[in-house]
Motif scaffolding. Structure first.
Motif, mmCIF file in Angstrom:
data_model
loop_
_atom_site.group_PDB
_atom_site.id
_atom_site.type_symbol
_atom_site.label_atom_id
_atom_site.label_comp_id
_atom_site.label_asym_id
_atom_site.label_seq_id
_atom_site.Cartn_x
_atom_site.Cartn_y
_atom_site.Cartn_z
ATOM 1 N N GLY A 191 0.659 -0.932 -0.412
ATOM 2 C CA GLY A 191 0.401 0.372 0.166
ATOM 3 C C GLY A 191 0.806 1.412 0.534
ATOM 4 N N THR A 192 2.642 0.897 -0.129
ATOM 5 C CA THR A 192 2.950 2.085 -0.346
ATOM 6 C C THR A 192 4.212 2.401 -1.880
ATOM 7 N N LYS A 193 4.486 3.231 -1.531
ATOM 8 C CA LYS A 193 5.159 3.666 -2.668
ATOM 9 C C LYS A 193 6.458 4.070 -3.248
ATOM 10 N N ASP A 194 7.736 4.271 -3.323
ATOM 11 C CA ASP A 194 9.000 4.999 -3.711
ATOM 12 C C ASP A 194 8.181 5.623 -4.456
ATOM 13 N N ILE A 195 8.612 7.823 -4.569
ATOM 14 C CA ILE A 195 8.298 8.193 -6.050
ATOM 15 C C ILE A 195 9.610 8.842 -5.715
ATOM 16 N N GLU B 156 -9.511 1.276 10.883
ATOM 17 C CA GLU B 156 -8.580 2.014 9.656
ATOM 18 C C GLU B 156 -8.024 1.663 10.081
ATOM 19 N N ILE B 157 -7.412 2.119 10.318
ATOM 20 C CA ILE B 157 -5.955 3.381 10.655
ATOM 21 C C ILE B 157 -4.703 2.009 11.223
ATOM 22 N N TYR B 158 -3.501 2.221 11.114
ATOM 23 C CA TYR B 158 -2.160 2.311 11.956
ATOM 24 C C TYR B 158 -2.419 2.379 13.328
ATOM 25 N N VAL C 183 -0.908 10.891 5.109
ATOM 26 C CA VAL C 183 -1.544 10.365 5.864
ATOM 27 C C VAL C 183 -1.499 8.589 5.851
ATOM 28 N N TRP C 184 -2.367 7.732 6.817
ATOM 29 C CA TRP C 184 -2.115 6.748 6.312
ATOM 30 C C TRP C 184 -3.189 6.589 6.553
ATOM 31 N N ARG C 185 -3.744 4.967 5.766
ATOM 32 C CA ARG C 185 -5.901 4.610 5.953
ATOM 33 C C ARG C 185 -5.133 2.368 5.980
ATOM 34 N N TYR C 186 -5.843 2.315 6.863
ATOM 35 C CA TYR C 186 -5.242 0.949 6.735
ATOM 36 C C TYR C 186 -6.057 -0.016 5.370
ATOM 37 N N ASP C 187 -6.520 0.668 4.533
ATOM 38 C CA ASP C 187 -7.345 0.272 3.605
ATOM 39 C C ASP C 187 -6.722 -1.108 2.111
ATOM 40 N N ARG D 70 -2.157 2.817 1.047
ATOM 41 C CA ARG D 70 -2.444 3.121 2.184
ATOM 42 C C ARG D 70 -1.319 4.192 3.062
ATOM 43 N N GLU D 71 -0.173 5.052 2.424
ATOM 44 C CA GLU D 71 -0.147 6.321 2.544
ATOM 45 C C GLU D 71 -0.527 6.980 0.973
#
Length: 413
Positions: free
Chosen positions: A10-14, A65-67, A109-113, A121-122
């Motif tokens: 749910g995260t990625k490098d940009i 829904e959150i960390y 922000v972070w959500r446990y989607d 997720r981030e």
């Protein structure tokens, strides 16, 4: 030991051009927000769980829904779900702040989607809020501000869906009864799961799905209920800003968070039905945390998603010219540094080789990183008191007097 080097789910490098896009969006947001009088606010990445889960705010169910975690002292904490709850806490803790308090925040922000296309997720948000005003003028000021950002970014075909929670609650209450919040949460999933799935979920809680769908697709001209006048006033004020053309009434818009109290908004690309921002009025949230009645309204841009849809053509127009100064003689390093400094002082991007590579590899690097121009300055050029400038697209080369390195623009037009 072999490591899994992929980012967490749910995260990625940009990186590279995408990272530059992100910073361009952030810079544009900052510039426009400040021109409207919004001031920056930075808050911690995590909050006390009791704040995040406050009844009437995000609620106890937000734990799913959150960390959520406990620190070493056993304190319950959570990564921030949005930028609104931290603002509400800050204002509650600092009630003496002059009103209106116009704040902006740009942060992750972070959500446990469940991760999906363009759903992480981030992710980064850019928020603006006006605290202390119950006037619809505050709402329209926020809408005008985000329209200015999107116009500056040349985002095409965007619309802002508008509704009023008071209006839609009055319309649905006879059929939803005390399940109105459940009905709102189901309707809020309409764009994600489609009409048939929404109907199914409504029927599962014994709600007449046909009647609900009939109501949320009504034309507002057919309605005479409390809340309609606020929407009409919003459109009237929006016309003064010239943004009414971007607004569209949509009775199916409810926003899933319980803290919204009346007007709500969602920004989307009309042709793709792709949402990338939203917000609304939350006049009770600060009172929940502080027992002080302080109205507020705001709107947020999902800038990670915006980064994905920002036109490459726009980005190309915004990019600065890039120069690479080749290192031909190590004994002449002070000249290469002087050339780089002169070019950077003119607002261009300039690098020189720090890898001690031969000329061929330096040129390979220039091609791989899409430099616009390469500069050569060796012993021959020093004797002639010139630099050699190569256009990397055309291959054209020209000699320029060394003293003109501080006015390159006349040679590259």
């Amino acid at each position: 030991m072999k490591f899994d080097l992929t980012p967490p789910k749910g995260t990625k490098d940009i990186a590279s051009d995408q990272a530059k896009k992100l910073w361009k969006i952030i810079e544009t947001c900052k510039q426009v927000f400040e021109s409207f009088g919004f001031e920056p606010l930075f808050t911690p990445a995590f909050e006390k769980f009791e704040i995040l889960s406050a009844k009437g705010g995000l609620g106890e169910a937000v734990k799913e829904e959150i960390y959520y975690f406990k620190d070493k002292a056993g304190r319950e904490l959570g990564l921030r779900f949005d930028l609104t709850m931290p603002l509400a806490r800050f204002v509650s803790a600092n009630p003496q702040i002059p009103k209106p308090f116009k704040r902006y925040a740009i942060a992750p922000v972070w959500r446990y989607d469940n991760p999906q296309r363009l759903r992480y997720r981030e992710f980064w948000q850019a928020d603006i809020d006006i605290v202390g005003s119950s006037s619809i003028l505050a709402d329209v000021e926020c809408l005008a501000c985000v329209c200015e950002v999107l116009n500056k970014l040349e985002i095409k075909n965007f619309k802002i869906r508008v509704n009023n929670r008071v209006l839609i609650e009055n319309l649905l209450k006879p059929y939803a009864g005390n399940k109105i919040k459940q009905v709102f949460r189901i309707i809020d999933k309409l764009d994600k799961i489609g009409e048939e799935c929404v109907k199914k979920e409504l029927e599962e809680i014994d709600i007449n799905s046909e009647k609900i769908m009939e109501i949320i697709t009504m034309d507002i001209s057919e309605i005479n209920q409390k809340g309609k006048e606020e929407i009409e006033k919003l459109f009237e004020l929006a016309s003064f800003y010239g943004i009414e053309k971007f607004l569209k009434i949509d009775l199916s818009l409810v926003r899933g968070l319980d803290y919204y109290t009346s007007l709500v908004y969602e920004i989307y690309i009309e042709k793709e039905n792709l949402s990338f921002g939203g917000g609304g009025r939350y006049d009770n949230l600060i009172e929940i945390l502080s027992s002080r009645k302080i109205p507020a309204t705001g709107i947020s841009l999902g800038i990670t998603r915006l980064m994905e849809i920002l036109s490459n053509d726009f980005f190309k127009k915004q990019r600065k010219l890039k120069f690479l100064v080749t290192v031909l003689e190590n004994s002449m390093l002070k000249y290469y540094i002087e050339i780089c400094k002169a070019i950077r002082d003119q607002g261009f991007i300039c690098e020189f080789d720090v890898m001690e590579r031969n000329l061929r590899k330096q040129l390979d690097y220039a091609n791989s990183k899409a430099f616009d121009f390469v500069i050569f300055f060796g012993k021959k050029e020093k004797e002639k008191n010139v630099i050699k400038l190569r256009n990397m697209q055309t291959g054209e080369e020209k000699e320029i007097p060394f003293q003109d390195i501080r006015c390159l623009s006349k040679y590259i037009s």
